[in-house]
Each structure stands twice: as C-alpha cells, then as structure tokens.
Design a protein around this motif. Sequence first.
Motif, PDB file in Angstrom:
ATOM      1  N   PRO A 138       0.825  -1.211   0.000  1.00 56.60           N
ATOM      2  CA  PRO A 138       0.000   0.000   0.000  1.00 56.60           C
ATOM      3  C   PRO A 138       0.860   1.262   0.000  1.00 56.60           C
ATOM      4  CG  PRO A 138      -0.786  -1.555   1.635  1.00 56.60           C
ATOM      5  CD  PRO A 138       0.533  -2.072   1.161  1.00 56.60           C
ATOM      6  N   ILE A 139       0.345   2.309  -0.603  1.00 55.87           N
ATOM      7  CA  ILE A 139       1.054   3.586  -0.605  1.00 55.87           C
ATOM      8  C   ILE A 139       1.138   4.117   0.825  1.00 55.87           C
ATOM      9  CG2 ILE A 139       0.970   5.991  -1.382  1.00 55.87           C
ATOM     10  CD1 ILE A 139      -0.369   5.016  -3.925  1.00 55.87           C
ATOM     11  N   ASP A 140       2.322   4.515   1.236  1.00 52.46           N
ATOM     12  CA  ASP A 140       2.538   5.040   2.577  1.00 52.46           C
ATOM     13  C   ASP A 140       2.048   6.482   2.632  1.00 52.46           C
ATOM     14  OD1 ASP A 140       3.377   5.759   5.087  1.00 52.46           O
ATOM     15  OD2 ASP A 140       5.527   5.792   4.599  1.00 52.46           O
ATOM     16  N   ILE A 141       0.951   6.714   3.351  1.00 56.76           N
ATOM     17  CA  ILE A 141       0.399   8.073   3.439  1.00 56.76           C
ATOM     18  C   ILE A 141       0.595   8.669   4.839  1.00 56.76           C
ATOM     19  CG2 ILE A 141      -1.277   7.710   1.603  1.00 56.76           C
ATOM     20  CD1 ILE A 141      -3.410   7.306   3.745  1.00 56.76           C
ATOM     21  N   SER A 142       1.566   8.107   5.576  1.00 52.11           N
ATOM     22  CA  SER A 142       1.849   8.655   6.903  1.00 52.11           C
ATOM     23  C   SER A 142       2.578   9.986   6.762  1.00 52.11           C
ATOM     24  CB  SER A 142       2.706   7.675   7.707  1.00 52.11           C
ATOM     25  OG  SER A 142       3.943   7.411   7.042  1.00 52.11           O
ATOM     26  N   LEU A 143       2.411  10.840   7.762  1.00 47.17           N
ATOM     27  CA  LEU A 143       3.049  12.146   7.735  1.00 47.17           C
ATOM     28  C   LEU A 143       4.536  12.024   8.046  1.00 47.17           C
ATOM     29  CD1 LEU A 143       0.375  14.194   9.702  1.00 47.17           C
ATOM     30  CD2 LEU A 143       0.701  14.141   7.233  1.00 47.17           C
ATOM     31  N   HIS A 144       5.304  12.949   7.526  1.00 42.43           N
ATOM     32  CA  HIS A 144       6.730  12.989   7.828  1.00 42.43           C
ATOM     33  C   HIS A 144       6.892  13.324   9.310  1.00 42.43           C
ATOM     34  CE1 HIS A 144      10.900  14.467   7.966  1.00 42.43           C
ATOM     35  NE2 HIS A 144      11.081  13.708   6.877  1.00 42.43           N
ATOM     36  N   PRO A 145       7.690  12.559  10.053  1.00 41.54           N
ATOM     37  CA  PRO A 145       7.814  12.793  11.500  1.00 41.54           C
ATOM     38  C   PRO A 145       8.466  14.140  11.810  1.00 41.54           C
ATOM     39  CG  PRO A 145       9.438  11.180  10.755  1.00 41.54           C
ATOM     40  CD  PRO A 145       8.517  11.420   9.605  1.00 41.54           C
ATOM     41  N   ASN A 146       8.018  14.754  12.896  1.00 46.07           N
ATOM     42  CA  ASN A 146       8.631  16.004  13.343  1.00 46.07           C
ATOM     43  C   ASN A 146       9.943  15.732  14.058  1.00 46.07           C
ATOM     44  OD1 ASN A 146       6.382  17.644  12.534  1.00 46.07           O
ATOM     45  ND2 ASN A 146       5.277  16.921  14.343  1.00 46.07           N
ATOM     46  N   ASP A 147      10.749  16.746  14.189  1.00 47.40           N
ATOM     47  CA  ASP A 147      11.958  16.634  14.999  1.00 47.40           C
ATOM     48  C   ASP A 147      11.533  16.382  16.452  1.00 47.40           C
ATOM     49  OD1 ASP A 147      13.927  18.097  16.983  1.00 47.40           O
ATOM     50  OD2 ASP A 147      15.105  17.629  15.187  1.00 47.40           O
TER      51      ASP A 147
END
Length: 562
Positions: free
Chosen positions: A188-197
């Motif tokens: 599946p396409i990964d639609i998770s958000l880019h993690p914050n610092d």
Amino acid sequence: MAQEMADETTIVLYLFKRLHQLGIRSVHGVPGDYNLVALDNLADAGLNWVGNCNELNAGYAADGYARIKGISALITTFGVGELSALAAVAGSYSEHVPVVHIVGTPSTLSQKMGAILHHTLGNGDFSVFANMSRNISQIVVNLNDPTIATRDIDRALKACCVTAHPVYIALPTDMVLRKVSTKGLDTPIDISLHPNDPKIESDVIENITQMIYGANNAIILIDACAIRHRVVEEVHDLIDKSQLPAFVTPMSKGDIDETNSRFGGVYVGSVSRSDVKEAVESADLIISIGALKSDFNSGGFTYHTSTKHTIELHSDYTKKLLSLLDFHRIRHTEGAKSDLPELKNEDMEKIETREITHSWFWPHIGNWLEENDVVVTETGTANFGIIETRFPKGVTAISQVLWGSIGYSVGACQGAALAVKESQSHFPRRVILFVGDGSFQLTGNEVSTMIRQGLKPIIVIINNEGYTIERMIHGENAGYNDIQPWKYTKFLEAFGAKEYANYVVRTREEVDKLFKKGNEFSKANRIQLVELFMPKLDAPRALKITGKMSEMLNAKMAVLDS
C-alpha cells in the motif's frame, strides 16, 4: 516467460489499481480522443466510469465525491478538456480537497516532433497546459518514461493524500499500454506524515500543555482543515475528554457533533450570534484546530481574538496532545452551550406572514434533518443560511466557502450522492442539496448525470429571482443580478427520469407539510426536486452583514489602488 508476464501490467492499470486501493470506485470526467484507450481499462481495475455533462461539472463532482470518500479521480483530455476543469480543480486546491486529475495527452513522439495537433495552441508547445495546472496542483508528473512511471504514480498519489491537495498526472497515448512491474501494487502507498523533529516537538507540546493547564476559560475552535486532514475523530476525543466548549467556523460546519452538550455554535467573527461571539472572544485561551481564516469564513476578517492567547494545531499535533494531556488539570466553564436560534428582532415583525424567509427557514429545517444526512449548500444564501441550522448527529455538510464558485453545489451533490451510494451498505444516508436559482442555472445539466447514475438526492432550488448573494454585496436591483426564469419542475422529466417527484413550495404551511418526518418525500426513495420561493431581497442575517463588509472592503481597496 509466463511468470515474467504475470509480473507485468500496463501503466494505466497500475494507476487505476492504485486508485482502487485508495478507496476510489468511480471516476468522473468526460471522454476525449487522448484518453479513450485509458478509459477502456477502468472496468479491469474495478472502477466505474461516471461520464459527466462537461469537465467543469466533473471537477465539482470529483470534489464532492472526495469530501465523502477521502479522495477522488478526474479524467479529462488534453487542452480543451483539462482547461474546462481548472476552475473546479482550483477550488479543490483552495479548500484542501484531494483530487487526482489525470489528463490524456498526445503521444510522446508527437510531442517531441512539435506536431500541430488539434486541442493545441498550434505552436508545438505541449507543456503549456500542465504549466497552467502547476500552481493549483501539489505535484505535476508526466508518465512519459516506463522505467519510472510506477514510482511517479505512487509519488503523486501519496502527495495527494498527505497534503489534501489535487495532483496532476499526464498520461500520453503511447504510454497507456506500456508494460511495467506489478511489484509496487503488493505494498500500500505510505500516506503517513513525515515525523517532526522529536526535540522540537517535545518542547512545543510542553508549552502547549502548560498554556492549557493555566487557562481558566479555554475553548476549542475547529476549522476546515480538521476534516481535510482526517483528525475529526481526535478532535471529538479532545472535546469529550477535556469538556471544553467547542465552536466551529462556517467551513467546518457539520464536522463536529452538534448534539454534543459542549457544542457552542458557529463562530464567524462579528457576524456571529451575540452569545457565540461573547463566548469565543472572552476566552483566555483558544485552541484553534485546522484554521483557514478566509474572508467569508471569518466574518470579513473580524475575529476579535488575541494571537497571543491562541494555540494553532494541525493534524499531527492534535494526535500528540491526546496522549500527553492530563485532562484532570484542565479548568472549564459551564457556559457556551449553544441554544437553537430563536425568532428575534426583524423575525418578530414577520411572524404573521406566510412567506418563507431565510430567518424562519434555516432554523426550522433543522427539525426535519435526520442523523447521517449529507447536506450540500451552494455559495450564496444557502451557505450563509445553514449556519443557523442545528444538525442532528452524523450530518456531513458540503460547501465551498473559500473558493466560492457559484454552481459548485450541483456537481458536488452528484459526486457526494455517488460516494454515498457506493457506501450505502454501511447505513442509509439522504443527500440534500440547497441551491439558489442563479447558481443552478450554471450547472443544472448535471442533474442528468444524477439520473443516469441512479442517484436519489433531494434538490431544493431556492427561487428568489437571481443572484441574491451579489445583490447583498452590490446592486440590489441591478439588471446584471437578474436571470431568466426557468421552469425548474420540468427538468427531471426533460432529462429522462423515470421515477421522480416535483414540488412547488410558496408558504410556511407548505414547508411544514412537505418537510415532515416519515412522509414519502422524506424517505428519499427517488430523485426529487423542490422549487421553494423566497422574497427577492431577503437573505440570511450573516449574509446581510458580510455582504456590506465585502462592499466596504472592495470600495476601500479601490480607493487605495487609485
């Protein structure tokens, strides 16, 4: 050799199967010679072709479909088709709606040769139309290289989901059936958000929690991006656990359960009802979630709230707060509970009249709405009137407050009704459209597509003799705000509907008789059209105020420009 072939598919099937994996079941658009071969492959991917009356309507419908399903797809042909859809796609970009715009383009060979083809400008430039879409698309990809086509497809679709913005995918005719690996479809396409610092996030969350603990009169203000970025469930959780009063803006109307005892109403700056205005503006802390402070969404930029005492949250922060807040440390008041709008001031002097006024109709119609209804309102009187309607639990509201393109709601109704039909196995949902006669005349032919797709919305056309929203801004009696009267109750028959019903409503008594729970009309078992008459110069309270603000703002800007 057989195994090698089994591991391959075509570019178009890879794209369409990815759309299916994301939950899309129907694709909107208009056929054109540069997309026809692609359309041949829709059924093989489990997708239904809608077939709209024109590309603009298709774009509006894709927007409405996405607001129910979470994402949608639109297919047009090169040049003439894609440009016809751009006003709708721009609206989706403006309002954070994820639409995948697929454009069938001439072959890569024709483009390299600079051939003078139909649907071009005759100058050999095949990039000009994609460049027009670049500023209203999160990403633009051209599937002109089979070696990277699947990667570009996944990249574009991820961007569409994560940012909740439209994306543009060009598909040349000679690339449609080129072979690519099926390997990517297994994941599946990964639609998770880019993690914050982590360090920065921890510091921010710590500051936010301390501000919340220190507040004596905090409130929650929910705006459009809460639902666009899929955090409504977390927002409800925050309201229930914190027991803080919660308010919405016009763009987030319907996103929050209005039967919740902590729901306080709709905040629109100075346009708000006095009790709502007082509750929000007296708060010593505002937890703002998904803010989108456009003019009509903020009462003409009349928020009287302190930036210093406002915390702006977006999708990832909301989730973090839920796991870290100690809800026992939050202080709250028992005030700011919303009551149903009452007949006051100018309403009282019309109490004896039989005519249908906005001040009477919109609070009144809330008693007829049912749980889980989908309510679509047009830019104009309906958008402003619905602010005064109390929704039952689970109602979804669809409107276009920021982009504000009149005619949007008819196409959006078709898309929303189709999305509801596809999900009908879960629970029944009525789809109700409120649209003015002026707006309906722009896109009314999309009712034909509703009939073709077997959809059963209730279409309420407010007949008030023209562009009332424009009259409230400028030119109350100007001829440019007038329209030609149509015989609206002839439309369903003219478009070939077999099972349908028409109604004409002119008085309050007739409203009460028709909009009655449990009757045949309310069951919504067929497509139905109601022509509802209102006075020409009558308008919702919020529109009257906002209209005058807009006129003054326009005049002020004109003076500054001169």
